[in-house]
Motif scaffolding. Structure first.
Motif, PDB file in Angstrom:
ATOM      1  N   SER A  68      10.642  -7.468 -12.850  1.00 50.44           N
ATOM      2  CA  SER A  68       9.604  -8.485 -13.035  1.00 50.44           C
ATOM      3  C   SER A  68       8.443  -8.293 -12.065  1.00 50.44           C
ATOM      4  O   SER A  68       7.306  -8.666 -12.372  1.00 50.44           O
ATOM      5  CB  SER A  68      10.205  -9.887 -12.874  1.00 50.44           C
ATOM      6  OG  SER A  68      10.658 -10.095 -11.549  1.00 50.44           O
ATOM      7  N   ILE A  69       8.710  -7.711 -10.887  1.00 55.66           N
ATOM      8  CA  ILE A  69       7.617  -7.418  -9.955  1.00 55.66           C
ATOM      9  C   ILE A  69       6.704  -6.347 -10.546  1.00 55.66           C
ATOM     10  O   ILE A  69       5.481  -6.472 -10.543  1.00 55.66           O
ATOM     11  CB  ILE A  69       8.175  -6.960  -8.593  1.00 55.66           C
ATOM     12  CG1 ILE A  69       8.930  -8.107  -7.926  1.00 55.66           C
ATOM     13  CG2 ILE A  69       7.047  -6.484  -7.682  1.00 55.66           C
ATOM     14  CD1 ILE A  69       9.602  -7.727  -6.617  1.00 55.66           C
ATOM     15  N   PHE A 347       3.320   2.338  -3.983  1.00 56.09           N
ATOM     16  CA  PHE A 347       3.353   1.319  -5.026  1.00 56.09           C
ATOM     17  C   PHE A 347       4.253   0.156  -4.600  1.00 56.09           C
ATOM     18  O   PHE A 347       3.917  -1.014  -4.806  1.00 56.09           O
ATOM     19  CB  PHE A 347       3.879   1.901  -6.345  1.00 56.09           C
ATOM     20  CG  PHE A 347       2.980   2.921  -6.968  1.00 56.09           C
ATOM     21  CD1 PHE A 347       1.605   2.842  -6.867  1.00 56.09           C
ATOM     22  CD2 PHE A 347       3.518   3.985  -7.683  1.00 56.09           C
ATOM     23  CE1 PHE A 347       0.768   3.784  -7.449  1.00 56.09           C
ATOM     24  CE2 PHE A 347       2.695   4.939  -8.275  1.00 56.09           C
ATOM     25  CZ  PHE A 347       1.320   4.835  -8.153  1.00 56.09           C
ATOM     26  N   ALA A 348       5.408   0.502  -4.031  1.00 52.35           N
ATOM     27  CA  ALA A 348       6.362  -0.531  -3.631  1.00 52.35           C
ATOM     28  C   ALA A 348       5.760  -1.466  -2.588  1.00 52.35           C
ATOM     29  O   ALA A 348       5.875  -2.694  -2.700  1.00 52.35           O
ATOM     30  CB  ALA A 348       7.635   0.123  -3.078  1.00 52.35           C
ATOM     31  N   ILE A 349       5.086  -0.907  -1.594  1.00 54.17           N
ATOM     32  CA  ILE A 349       4.510  -1.739  -0.534  1.00 54.17           C
ATOM     33  C   ILE A 349       3.395  -2.623  -1.083  1.00 54.17           C
ATOM     34  O   ILE A 349       3.296  -3.813  -0.743  1.00 54.17           O
ATOM     35  CB  ILE A 349       4.002  -0.854   0.618  1.00 54.17           C
ATOM     36  CG1 ILE A 349       5.171  -0.104   1.250  1.00 54.17           C
ATOM     37  CG2 ILE A 349       3.279  -1.695   1.660  1.00 54.17           C
ATOM     38  CD1 ILE A 349       4.761   0.861   2.329  1.00 54.17           C
ATOM     39  N   VAL A 350       2.550  -2.071  -1.936  1.00 55.71           N
ATOM     40  CA  VAL A 350       1.475  -2.861  -2.548  1.00 55.71           C
ATOM     41  C   VAL A 350       2.058  -4.035  -3.339  1.00 55.71           C
ATOM     42  O   VAL A 350       1.604  -5.185  -3.212  1.00 55.71           O
ATOM     43  CB  VAL A 350       0.609  -1.974  -3.466  1.00 55.71           C
ATOM     44  CG1 VAL A 350      -0.329  -2.830  -4.316  1.00 55.71           C
ATOM     45  CG2 VAL A 350      -0.200  -0.986  -2.629  1.00 55.71           C
ATOM     46  N   LEU A 351       3.070  -3.771  -4.153  1.00 53.32           N
ATOM     47  CA  LEU A 351       3.671  -4.831  -4.963  1.00 53.32           C
ATOM     48  C   LEU A 351       4.362  -5.879  -4.108  1.00 53.32           C
ATOM     49  O   LEU A 351       4.326  -7.078  -4.414  1.00 53.32           O
ATOM     50  CB  LEU A 351       4.669  -4.222  -5.950  1.00 53.32           C
ATOM     51  CG  LEU A 351       4.058  -3.364  -7.064  1.00 53.32           C
ATOM     52  CD1 LEU A 351       5.150  -2.698  -7.894  1.00 53.32           C
ATOM     53  CD2 LEU A 351       3.164  -4.207  -7.963  1.00 53.32           C
ATOM     54  N   ILE A 352       4.998  -5.448  -3.017  1.00 53.85           N
ATOM     55  CA  ILE A 352       5.651  -6.396  -2.108  1.00 53.85           C
ATOM     56  C   ILE A 352       4.626  -7.359  -1.518  1.00 53.85           C
ATOM     57  O   ILE A 352       4.805  -8.583  -1.542  1.00 53.85           O
ATOM     58  CB  ILE A 352       6.376  -5.637  -0.975  1.00 53.85           C
ATOM     59  CG1 ILE A 352       7.605  -4.914  -1.511  1.00 53.85           C
ATOM     60  CG2 ILE A 352       6.784  -6.607   0.145  1.00 53.85           C
ATOM     61  CD1 ILE A 352       8.175  -3.899  -0.532  1.00 53.85           C
ATOM     62  N   ILE A 353       3.536  -6.814  -0.989  1.00 55.28           N
ATOM     63  CA  ILE A 353       2.534  -7.649  -0.318  1.00 55.28           C
ATOM     64  C   ILE A 353       1.841  -8.576  -1.308  1.00 55.28           C
ATOM     65  O   ILE A 353       1.667  -9.775  -1.038  1.00 55.28           O
ATOM     66  CB  ILE A 353       1.523  -6.761   0.420  1.00 55.28           C
ATOM     67  CG1 ILE A 353       2.225  -6.011   1.566  1.00 55.28           C
ATOM     68  CG2 ILE A 353       0.352  -7.593   0.952  1.00 55.28           C
ATOM     69  CD1 ILE A 353       1.368  -4.997   2.271  1.00 55.28           C
TER      70      ILE A 353
END
Length: 442
Positions: A68-69, A347-353
């Motif tokens: 979903s993220i 990508f993971a860090i951008v989506l987390i923030i």
């Protein structure tokens, strides 16, 4: 939500994070940073502890975990991104690598016997234990949180207490990179652990574990995950500082070239012949708990997207892959998995923030899309470099950004893309609102 289960979930999360890499990075940082250890370990804790904690919280705030993220960018992107995360950090890298590290730094330290038969014997026992513990996901919190993690913490505590009592060597001058920029280089060391990716995978393990223990509402799941995350990350911070401090004060009578070597020397110095046994036990326990968590996470994820195959069958598949790769071709698999990790990490860090900011600023699809689009140029460049290409033309365009040489050139473009996308969506939303209001007043 029962506080006991939150405590056990926190203990379990700590042990899932604390693999062999987390064991050997901080001591070497302490050795190299020397008198600049304070700012260096502070930078390390920001990216090695705070960033994974943010990832855990972002997963708990999402509706259906990691997919979903990614779906906030596009439905197809969400599925592919999640599959790449679980395959790269789990089946193709983390699971077989943990077995090999446990063998090389753990088993051989205890029993100095290294041949193909001993590798097969150890990996067979290692993955048999992984299979049996992972088989019933509803008992994960009990088995890992109540049994394995306390044993790991006791063994680590014995090492730390003895080191505190016996090691008093003065801190040496830092090596060049820590002499000039200790905080930045500590920050980069924590960044390159790539624990934020593991956190995206482990987040769903904690959430499902809390659900299995009776958490039903969204509020109780978020509260339980937050509590578990705080406990786990507090434990990680204490252990990282302790391990790093050992690298600072360990006697330096001989040159030390790696974190593993520092810990081997420390264990043998403090405990004599029993030091190898202590160090081996720490490594094997750390790797086993990480492997169990990755096996559980991968199996539950693929069971959710393709439920025709049972969870237990997926556990068997991933354990078998881990066993075969550990004995036949880990180097090749790492060569394949490393570019995948390099690709998905920004990508993971951008989506987390962005996921953490969303509850405060509101949802904006274009914010996610524009930010990921600009980040993709840097992710693509890093992948091409990792596989041996030299994309000079691409570097001319993207190499002007700050921190590009450190692998963080994507940070400013990602921020700019997010601002542009969010602004476009808010302008459209405002225009639609004015249009609706005007239509009602006519």
């Amino acid at each position: 939500m029962n506080k006991k289960y939150i405590l056990l979930s926190g203990l379990m999360l700590f042990s899932l994070f604390f693999g062999a890499g987390n064991l050997i990075f901080p001591p070497f940082l302490g050795l190299e940073s020397g008198s600049s250890f304070g700012p260096a370990i502070t930078g390390f804790l920001i990216t090695g502890v705070l960033l994974p904690f943010m990832a855990i919280i972002s997963v708990s705030l999402s509706e259906s975990g990691l997919i979903s993220i990614g779906n906030r960018v596009h439905r197809i992107f969400g599925l592919i991104f999640a599959i790449l995360i679980y395959m790269s950090i789990g089946a193709l890298y983390g699971i077989p690598r943990a077995s090999n590290v446990a063998y090389e730094l753990g088993f051989i330290q205890i029993i100095p016997l290294d041949n193909r038969f001993s590798l097969f014997f150890f990996s067979f026992v290692f993955f048999a234990a992984t299979y049996l513990i992972s088989l019933n996901p509803k008992k994960m919190i009990d088995r890992v949180g109540q049994i394995l993690t306390p044993v790991l913490l006791v063994v680590l505590s014995i090492l730390f207490i003895q080191a505190f009592l016996q090691f008093h060597s003065p801190a040496t001058s830092p090596v060049e990179k820590y002499a000039t920029s200790p905080f930045i280089n500590g920050f980069l060391e924590g960044y390159f652990t790539m624990d934020a990716i593991a956190a995206l995978a482990f987040g769903i393990v904690i959430i499902n574990g809390l659900k299995d223990k009776g958490a039903k509402s969204k509020q109780s799941i978020v509260k339980g995950t937050l509590g578990a995350g705080i406990l786990a990350c507090t434990g990680l911070a204490i252990v990282y500082v302790s391990l790093g401090w050992m690298g600072v004060v360990i006697p330096k009578e001989m040159p030390l070239t790696s974190g593993a070597e520092i810990l081997v020397v420390a264990s043998n110095t403090l405990f004599g012949n029993g030091g190898s046994l202590l160090f081996g036990a720490i490594v094997i326990l750390a790797c086993l708990t990480t492997t169990i968590g990755l096996t559980n996470a991968c199996s539950r994820f693929f069971n959710e997207i393709y439920p025709r195959i049972s969870y237990k069958t997926y556990v068997g598949i991933f354990v078998l892959i881990g066993l075969l790769v550990s004995n036949l071709g880990l180097e090749l698999v790492i060569a394949i998995a490393t570019p995948l990790l390099i690709l998905v990490y920004p990508f993971a860090i951008v989506l987390i923030i962005l996921s953490l900011f969303q509850p405060f600023i509101g949802y904006s699809k274009k914010m996610y899309q524009f930010s990921i689009l600009l980040t993709s140029f840097y992710a693509l460049y890093d992948v091409l470099v990792s596989i041996g290409f030299d994309p000079i033309i691409l570097e001319k365009w993207i190499g002007v950004m700050p921190f590009f040489e450190n692998g963080l050139g994507w940070v400013l473009p990602a921020f700019i893309g997010a601002v542009i996308g969010y602004t476009i969506d808010r302008i459209k939303l405002r225009a639609n609102h004015l249009k609706t209001t005007y239509s009602k007043t006519k």
